[in-house]
Design an enzyme around this catalytic site. Sequence first.
Site, PDB file in Angstrom:
ATOM      1  N   PRO A  88       0.848  -1.204   0.000  1.00 52.00           N
ATOM      2  CA  PRO A  88       0.000   0.000   0.000  1.00 52.00           C
ATOM      3  C   PRO A  88       0.879   1.247   0.000  1.00 52.00           C
ATOM      4  O   PRO A  88       1.770   1.392   0.844  1.00 52.00           O
ATOM      5  CB  PRO A  88      -0.790  -0.129   1.304  1.00 52.00           C
ATOM      6  CG  PRO A  88       0.048  -0.987   2.182  1.00 52.00           C
ATOM      7  CD  PRO A  88       0.782  -1.929   1.281  1.00 52.00           C
ATOM      8  N   MET A  89       0.640   2.157  -0.941  1.00 49.01           N
ATOM      9  CA  MET A  89       1.452   3.364  -1.073  1.00 49.01           C
ATOM     10  C   MET A  89       0.524   4.553  -1.274  1.00 49.01           C
ATOM     11  O   MET A  89      -0.326   4.538  -2.170  1.00 49.01           O
ATOM     12  CB  MET A  89       2.423   3.236  -2.253  1.00 49.01           C
ATOM     13  CG  MET A  89       3.436   2.107  -2.105  1.00 49.01           C
ATOM     14  SD  MET A  89       4.406   1.817  -3.596  1.00 49.01           S
ATOM     15  CE  MET A  89       3.196   0.952  -4.630  1.00 49.01           C
ATOM     16  N   VAL A  90       0.669   5.557  -0.441  1.00 48.98           N
ATOM     17  CA  VAL A  90      -0.191   6.730  -0.517  1.00 48.98           C
ATOM     18  C   VAL A  90      -0.015   7.414  -1.864  1.00 48.98           C
ATOM     19  O   VAL A  90       1.102   7.750  -2.265  1.00 48.98           O
ATOM     20  CB  VAL A  90       0.136   7.711   0.632  1.00 48.98           C
ATOM     21  CG1 VAL A  90      -0.690   8.986   0.501  1.00 48.98           C
ATOM     22  CG2 VAL A  90      -0.116   7.050   1.973  1.00 48.98           C
ATOM     23  N   CYS A 171       3.338   3.332   9.214  1.00 45.19           N
ATOM     24  CA  CYS A 171       3.678   4.611   8.587  1.00 45.19           C
ATOM     25  C   CYS A 171       4.548   5.437   9.532  1.00 45.19           C
ATOM     26  O   CYS A 171       4.124   5.752  10.652  1.00 45.19           O
ATOM     27  CB  CYS A 171       2.407   5.388   8.229  1.00 45.19           C
ATOM     28  SG  CYS A 171       2.748   6.983   7.450  1.00 45.19           S
ATOM     29  N   HIS A 238       7.596  -5.065   8.145  1.00 48.60           N
ATOM     30  CA  HIS A 238       8.637  -4.240   7.524  1.00 48.60           C
ATOM     31  C   HIS A 238       9.831  -4.241   8.456  1.00 48.60           C
ATOM     32  O   HIS A 238       9.726  -3.809   9.612  1.00 48.60           O
ATOM     33  CB  HIS A 238       8.119  -2.819   7.310  1.00 48.60           C
ATOM     34  CG  HIS A 238       9.043  -1.964   6.487  1.00 48.60           C
ATOM     35  ND1 HIS A 238       8.643  -0.789   5.909  1.00 48.60           N
ATOM     36  CD2 HIS A 238      10.339  -2.114   6.143  1.00 48.60           C
ATOM     37  CE1 HIS A 238       9.642  -0.244   5.253  1.00 48.60           C
ATOM     38  NE2 HIS A 238      10.697  -1.047   5.389  1.00 48.60           N
ATOM     39  N   ASN A 271       8.871  -7.433   4.146  1.00 48.60           N
ATOM     40  CA  ASN A 271       8.980  -6.185   3.407  1.00 48.60           C
ATOM     41  C   ASN A 271      10.282  -5.500   3.793  1.00 48.60           C
ATOM     42  O   ASN A 271      10.598  -5.375   4.976  1.00 48.60           O
ATOM     43  CB  ASN A 271       7.774  -5.290   3.724  1.00 48.60           C
ATOM     44  CG  ASN A 271       7.791  -3.977   2.969  1.00 48.60           C
ATOM     45  OD1 ASN A 271       7.381  -2.947   3.487  1.00 48.60           O
ATOM     46  ND2 ASN A 271       8.261  -3.985   1.734  1.00 48.60           N
ATOM     47  N   GLY A 272      11.041  -5.067   2.770  1.00 48.00           N
ATOM     48  CA  GLY A 272      12.299  -4.374   3.021  1.00 48.00           C
ATOM     49  C   GLY A 272      13.454  -4.980   2.260  1.00 48.00           C
ATOM     50  O   GLY A 272      13.609  -6.206   2.222  1.00 48.00           O
ATOM     51  N   ALA A 295       7.602  -2.080  -2.335  1.00 48.70           N
ATOM     52  CA  ALA A 295       7.000  -0.768  -2.598  1.00 48.70           C
ATOM     53  C   ALA A 295       7.864   0.000  -3.601  1.00 48.70           C
ATOM     54  O   ALA A 295       7.505   0.142  -4.767  1.00 48.70           O
ATOM     55  CB  ALA A 295       6.855   0.018  -1.308  1.00 48.70           C
ATOM     56  N   GLU A 296       9.014   0.478  -3.155  1.00 53.14           N
ATOM     57  CA  GLU A 296       9.846   1.313  -4.023  1.00 53.14           C
ATOM     58  C   GLU A 296      10.407   0.537  -5.202  1.00 53.14           C
ATOM     59  O   GLU A 296      10.537   1.086  -6.297  1.00 53.14           O
ATOM     60  CB  GLU A 296      10.983   1.928  -3.198  1.00 53.14           C
ATOM     61  CG  GLU A 296      11.639   3.096  -3.893  1.00 53.14           C
ATOM     62  CD  GLU A 296      12.449   3.951  -2.943  1.00 53.14           C
ATOM     63  OE1 GLU A 296      13.009   4.958  -3.399  1.00 53.14           O
ATOM     64  OE2 GLU A 296      12.519   3.624  -1.757  1.00 53.14           O
TER      65      GLU A 296
END
Length: 618
Positions: A88-90, A171, A238, A271-272, A295-296
């Site tokens: 999930p990414m804003v 977050c 994460h 995650n990471g 994510a990134e």
Amino acid sequence: MATSGLNPRTRILVYIIGPEINSPTFGHAASICVSTELPTPASFLRRLLCFSPPIKIPHADSMADRRKLEGYQFWEETLKKARYVVAPMVDQSELPWRLLSRRHGCQLAYTPMFHAALFSREETYFRDAMQTCPEDRPLIVQFCANDPDILVQAALLAQDHCDAIDLNLGCPQSIARRGHYGAFLQDDWDLIRRLVSAVHERCSVPVTCKIRVFQDVKRTVAYAQMLEKAGCQLLTVHGRTKEQKGSLTGLASWEHIKAVKDSVKIPVFANGNILNLQSVESCMKETGTDGIMTAEGNLHNPALFEGKNPPVWEMADEYLQLVRENPCQLSAVRGHLFKLWHHSLQIHTDMRTALAQGKTFESLVEVSEEMKKRCQEEASKPGADQPTNGLPFPHWICQPYIRPRGDQKDREQANKERPPKRHLIQEGENAGLSRNQIKRRMRYPHKNFLSKGLGPWIACEKCGNPKGLNCVFSLCRACCKVQAHAEKMDCPSHRLWFKTKEERRRLWEEKKHQKQQENTTNQHEDNASPDPDNPNNSVKNEDGSLTTQVEEKCEVNGKETQACQHGGSPVLSEKAPVVPPHRQQDPKGAEADDVLPNVKNGDIQDSPPTKVCLLDTD
């Protein structure tokens, strides 16, 4: 349907809907009213009736019959054993990007993080947020919240459009600190337990959580076990702490993730440190997790889970086509183009400004097309397939962005060597302008940034920023403020009034002290002087009653006696002139001859409030 067991708001809805009381829509409406606290019945009806497209709300009985899977059964049957997950990414994991990622290996996607209060209260926010389609499954909706009732209210609205509800506990941004959600809840375990339990008990879909780790591995394990007991059915870990962000990001700890995986009985995603397919496989092997979230890495290469590195223009064109079919916010489109073209924009810096200035979707498409044209020309040259700028591939190839590393001392030294944000250019056509002003001049070339024809600004002696023209210290405003505060001086040019405020404060204190002294003096004078409103010199007792002190004078054998009416003993004094009896009056002004008390010679009686006590004259 009886209304006696419902709360007042539910009964209001019953009376409004009337004959439709047995409809499936109202059955669920009543259940929501009972289980959550809505702002007003009218607001809820508007949400039910005015949404475009309308929300399909199932009957309460059908929701009860809906089988909610848990743990590994949920992961295997509902999520289809998803191993490749987009985080999930804003403002980044919107519908077009999720569809693009699913085309290139993604098996499970999350929505952007939604604010639970806005989601449940604002219809426009809900409509923009819940953009999905049949191809967009399995899907998990993520919320941030710090109130169980508000979280449940948002989850009930979203549960029929997704496969699970995720609670954001990871977050680390400053906005999460101000709003008290995300990773800044991780020390309030009681609140987190109530949030997870509320969704688990009152929603028809499972609840999942995404967390960050603590420095201590044991505490991280206890944290994960607490979430599992509260009702969490899937956990994403994460491997960074909430302090690891920005320049302090560093590497994620797979050791923490492995410890959590070994201590819980629910599926765990890692995650990471996910940059490519090789790192996906390494992480899964080292941690033993059931899936990998990125994510990134996904933002720079949507085909990461396929193990491919396609040209940037291919991904950009495919994404822009999906945006045409599924319109979304322009800020999300601009952000994705910045990520996709990141390495190329380091070379074609003029296109970076053009991309930032784009105000319409078509203008962003034009920038992408121009970048595509330039990169294709470079790729057609001999030897262009060689890596450049220390990258593993040419800059027009999708590849991960690796953050610069270094210890704390290196970063502090780099920050010291970096010029101030408003550092003035001293030479050339941009002399006297800051970097921000130069950027604005590129956007608006006809605007004069050196207003009033004053020419280049004179730099401040301390920091290099433009100094105030009439500053008493010949400094910029920031430096002037520090100097004026230290010396308690005023600077009219920068509207700083430290000296004036100090003088006003001192004058106010003197006036206050003088007024207190006057009040004290007046109080003493009032106590010493007779009070016209208290002619009897009454004394106030502790219980609030008044005791009258009236001196009664009478003549006994040529002597004058005085006695206090409140019980004092008579006191003889020298003979005073006797007032004729016919001139004596009672307090009301009546003649005393007709109302004389029954008094004998030499006796003094306590009489009702009578000022003067008379004796027989025989």
